[in-house]
Scaffold this motif. Sequence first.
Motif, PDB file in Angstrom:
ATOM      1  N   GLY A  31       0.810  -1.206   0.000  1.00 35.66           N
ATOM      2  CA  GLY A  31       0.000   0.000   0.000  1.00 35.66           C
ATOM      3  C   GLY A  31       0.849   1.264   0.000  1.00 35.66           C
ATOM      4  N   THR A  32       0.165   2.359  -0.262  1.00 33.92           N
ATOM      5  CA  THR A  32       0.818   3.675  -0.233  1.00 33.92           C
ATOM      6  C   THR A  32       0.135   4.534   0.818  1.00 33.92           C
ATOM      7  N   TYR A  33       0.916   5.440   1.395  1.00 36.41           N
ATOM      8  CA  TYR A  33       0.397   6.247   2.492  1.00 36.41           C
ATOM      9  C   TYR A  33       0.928   7.672   2.367  1.00 36.41           C
ATOM     10  N   GLU A  34       0.183   8.586   2.936  1.00 30.84           N
ATOM     11  CA  GLU A  34       0.627   9.979   2.962  1.00 30.84           C
ATOM     12  C   GLU A  34       0.400  10.544   4.361  1.00 30.84           C
ATOM     13  N   LEU A  35       1.207  11.549   4.685  1.00 32.56           N
ATOM     14  CA  LEU A  35       1.102  12.215   5.985  1.00 32.56           C
ATOM     15  C   LEU A  35       1.299  13.706   5.773  1.00 32.56           C
ATOM     16  N   ARG A  36       0.233  14.448   5.970  1.00 33.88           N
ATOM     17  CA  ARG A  36       0.299  15.916   5.911  1.00 33.88           C
ATOM     18  C   ARG A  36      -0.025  16.437   7.303  1.00 33.88           C
ATOM     19  N   ALA A  37       0.774  17.372   7.750  1.00 30.98           N
ATOM     20  CA  ALA A  37       0.676  17.789   9.146  1.00 30.98           C
ATOM     21  C   ALA A  37       0.682  19.303   9.267  1.00 30.98           C
ATOM     22  N   HIS A  38       0.258  19.762  10.448  1.00 31.88           N
ATOM     23  CA  HIS A  38       0.401  21.153  10.861  1.00 31.88           C
ATOM     24  C   HIS A  38       1.242  21.145  12.140  1.00 31.88           C
ATOM     25  N   VAL A  39       2.297  21.972  12.145  1.00 33.50           N
ATOM     26  CA  VAL A  39       3.287  21.907  13.215  1.00 33.50           C
ATOM     27  C   VAL A  39       3.572  23.305  13.748  1.00 33.50           C
ATOM     28  N   SER A  40       3.734  23.397  15.067  1.00 33.79           N
ATOM     29  CA  SER A  40       4.166  24.649  15.672  1.00 33.79           C
ATOM     30  C   SER A  40       4.850  24.349  16.998  1.00 33.79           C
ATOM     31  N   ALA A  41       5.475  25.368  17.548  1.00 34.18           N
ATOM     32  CA  ALA A  41       6.176  25.201  18.822  1.00 34.18           C
ATOM     33  C   ALA A  41       6.400  26.566  19.451  1.00 34.18           C
ATOM     34  N   ASP A  42       6.708  26.530  20.703  1.00 37.13           N
ATOM     35  CA  ASP A  42       7.137  27.714  21.451  1.00 37.13           C
ATOM     36  C   ASP A  42       8.445  27.309  22.150  1.00 37.13           C
ATOM     37  N   SER A  43       9.632  27.769  21.636  1.00 35.63           N
ATOM     38  CA  SER A  43       9.760  28.927  20.782  1.00 35.63           C
ATOM     39  C   SER A  43      10.066  28.542  19.323  1.00 35.63           C
ATOM     40  N   ARG A  44      10.923  27.506  19.119  1.00 34.71           N
ATOM     41  CA  ARG A  44      11.287  27.080  17.775  1.00 34.71           C
ATOM     42  C   ARG A  44      11.401  25.562  17.753  1.00 34.71           C
ATOM     43  N   TYR A  45      11.233  24.986  16.562  1.00 38.52           N
ATOM     44  CA  TYR A  45      11.358  23.536  16.440  1.00 38.52           C
ATOM     45  C   TYR A  45      12.163  23.166  15.192  1.00 38.52           C
ATOM     46  N   ARG A  46      12.738  21.959  15.256  1.00 37.77           N
ATOM     47  CA  ARG A  46      13.251  21.268  14.076  1.00 37.77           C
ATOM     48  C   ARG A  46      12.542  19.927  14.006  1.00 37.77           C
ATOM     49  N   LEU A  47      11.960  19.620  12.855  1.00 33.18           N
ATOM     50  CA  LEU A  47      11.173  18.402  12.695  1.00 33.18           C
ATOM     51  C   LEU A  47      11.931  17.412  11.813  1.00 33.18           C
ATOM     52  N   TYR A  48      11.918  16.150  12.231  1.00 35.84           N
ATOM     53  CA  TYR A  48      12.598  15.077  11.506  1.00 35.84           C
ATOM     54  C   TYR A  48      11.598  13.962  11.216  1.00 35.84           C
ATOM     55  N   VAL A  49      11.776  13.309  10.077  1.00 31.57           N
ATOM     56  CA  VAL A  49      11.053  12.078   9.781  1.00 31.57           C
ATOM     57  C   VAL A  49      12.087  11.021   9.435  1.00 31.57           C
ATOM     58  N   ASN A  50      12.117   9.979  10.243  1.00 35.60           N
ATOM     59  CA  ASN A  50      13.077   8.885  10.044  1.00 35.60           C
ATOM     60  C   ASN A  50      14.513   9.382   9.932  1.00 35.60           C
ATOM     61  N   GLY A  51      14.847  10.365  10.777  1.00 33.79           N
ATOM     62  CA  GLY A  51      16.209  10.859  10.859  1.00 33.79           C
ATOM     63  C   GLY A  51      16.550  11.988   9.913  1.00 33.79           C
ATOM     64  N   THR A  52      15.661  12.321   8.992  1.00 34.49           N
ATOM     65  CA  THR A  52      15.926  13.375   8.016  1.00 34.49           C
ATOM     66  C   THR A  52      15.255  14.668   8.459  1.00 34.49           C
ATOM     67  N   PRO A  53      15.989  15.788   8.531  1.00 36.87           N
ATOM     68  CA  PRO A  53      15.352  17.073   8.861  1.00 36.87           C
ATOM     69  C   PRO A  53      14.454  17.523   7.717  1.00 36.87           C
TER      70      PRO A  53
END
Length: 806
Positions: A39-61
Amino acid sequence: MEDNRKWRASWIWAASGAETQEDVELVRFRRTFRLPEDGTYELRAHVSADSRYRLYVNGTPVSFGPAKGDAHSHYYDPVDLTPWLRPGRNVVAALVVHYAEGKGPLSVWRSHRGAFLFEGDIRDGNGQPVGSLDSDAAWLALRDARGAFALQKETFTLFIGGGESVDGRLLPHGWERPDYDDADWPEAVRVSGTHDRTYGQLTPWQLKERPIPPMRDEEAAFARIVRGYRRPSDAGAAGIAEPIEAADLRGPLESVAVASRETVRLELDAGELMSGTLRLELEGGVGAVARLLYSECYEYPPGPNGERNKGVRDDPEGKALYGFEDVYVAGGVGEPGRPEAYESFHRRAFRFVALTVEAGEAPLVVRRLSIRRTGYPLDVKASFSSSDASLRPLWEISLNTLRNCMHETYEDTPYYEQMQYELDTRLQALFTYYVSADDRLARKALYDFHSSLLPSGMLQSRYPSVSPQVIPGFALFWLMMVHDHYRFFGDLDLVRFYRPTMDAVLGWFENRRGANGLVGVVPEAYWSFVDWTFEWKDNAGAPPAGRVGPNAIYNLMYAASLDLAAELNERTGRRDTGAEYRERAASVRAAVRAHCYSAERGLFRDGPGVEQYSQHAQIWAVLSGAAQGSEAAELLRRTLADGSLAKASFANTYYTFRALSAVGAYEASFPMWEEWRAQVDLHLTAWVEDPVSVRSDCHAWGAMPLHEFPAELLGVKPREPGFAAIEISPKPGPLTSAEGVAATARGQVAVEWRIEDGEFILRADGPADVPAVVILPNGETYSFASAAGIAVRGSVPALPTGRERP
């Protein structure tokens, strides 16, 4: 700007998080999940933080944010994470920093406690949700150990928060990868839920979708190793060091071995000033200390009172690199194929980087030091060249300067402050319009400053900022920005939205007019800054006349702003308000003439009753209409010839250009480019802030060619708001040819002209559905139903006496 999303996700934070803190905190979040092999899958998200964030998926920024906002606009980022999903075990991870009061960059807003927000559904190939990753107790959170991360005291820079000090021995290495063992991580704790909005309860985070695109993030190369040394373990701190020869790199620094108890220092040149982050990758070397010093240039040691002397920026002879450092202590966990990595959380600016590594008992290898260049995704559509080859580098350096000063806001200097000020921002927005026709960052800036409105009706001069500051004249530049946007984009809805704020600003000035009709002394708590000029150096860039009475420059700026506001009100149906503003403007101009004009000098004083004079007062007398016609032209002639006047520096030269253009004397501006050519001779790759402090080597108010070359030398201007009609009126001065492209809201306009056998020959090509008016240098005017395929000829006007074309 309101956002009516109904959020499912909760704001979460570390399990042991206190409601208040005294320092910087870093918290790491993880959420693991499995995806079937088929199967195929998708993930769309809304992200925020106080004060700043770095987001990774499976180790990749994959994302960094949120965009800078304030207490009324906390932005979230829509992020498509689909490309990084894979069958089997997956992890979404986030590194979040929270700055306590008085810590970190002043341009980054923060509430009393940190938080992280993630909302996203996993959907199958049919678009059906099969799982939710909303931030809740299913997320794990781990606060960094005490001492793992700290900000050093800020000394060399001003508002960016100081360099980082990170101890890799205390970090959970590999935490962002799916194979990391998080069995001992605690659950995240909710700090704010999805409140029922019935009673208008406001959380600390008023969420709105970011109004600008994600930042551009790309790898850049080091150009060369300038110099360096190795100091062996038995040499001691002051011992003899073995020099490392200069060498070309044209890429990252790679494979530098450091022996046990050895010190290695390398000074690296990125080739031009740039903004971004450095990524340091290490193998082995537990306890080794790596220092990354960021510098704009080589400079001589400071003078006895701290005076700075830079000279040729890339010449190291007799000079050193000065700046601030990020410091990283190696955890010793890096190995071939999986190095230990450090990257600063906050954006840095530099041309030169000094890497110093002091090994402990264990040797190590600097596997790689690379540059991630980051900034607003400016899409340059404009170009320029001319018969004067010395103007070409001015265009290229201006583009580099603007790029470095565009991030999630416009920035005054990416090295020292990273703050958004109205004076700088008005010019940066104009430059952006001409090179890209992109108004998204400018629209955000307009809203940012609108959001800074104080109860008195005054705007803050820099914003977003956790430290309020007021320079009253800067609020008028914001109003001018609204008018600029209307000229270039014709958006009347935007004008209507900001009418109340314009009224408030103009009301602040009107309420301070005295019996003599002039706006009086600026309140003591405010800064009446005008320009960094030598004559005002000891008064922090403010005309001394303003200390004892009205500031003529501010009064003339107020009059000019009233006329612009009158036009905007008339265009949006408030004719009575427009008429009132025009009456006020006429009254202020009359008061300035009555109390500040010196018939003996033929100049406007900086204030009534003082014998203090500046170019600024004369320029604004012309731009406000206090001097008109032949009087205005003669006033500017005297202004440029009188060396006793306080001189407009780069921050205000734009207004000198506008005044000269307004009186038909634009050819007098061409000698002014010598101040830019002199910087080229010093090997600058971005424009300096001012000639007084010798501080910043990257300040975008100096990127004047991005406006003057397309607007005046090519002559492309909006004839009607939004470029509903285009004007092409080139000012050749001493040039014999020029060609290039200007970006407009209706499409690109290409212009080529040359002087040949006594004729001025012009060709232009713009949008076919837009009318155009061509005004030749001899004054002949031609109207065209379409801007496409224009060709005209005319006679060549003579230059003023004593000037010749090459």
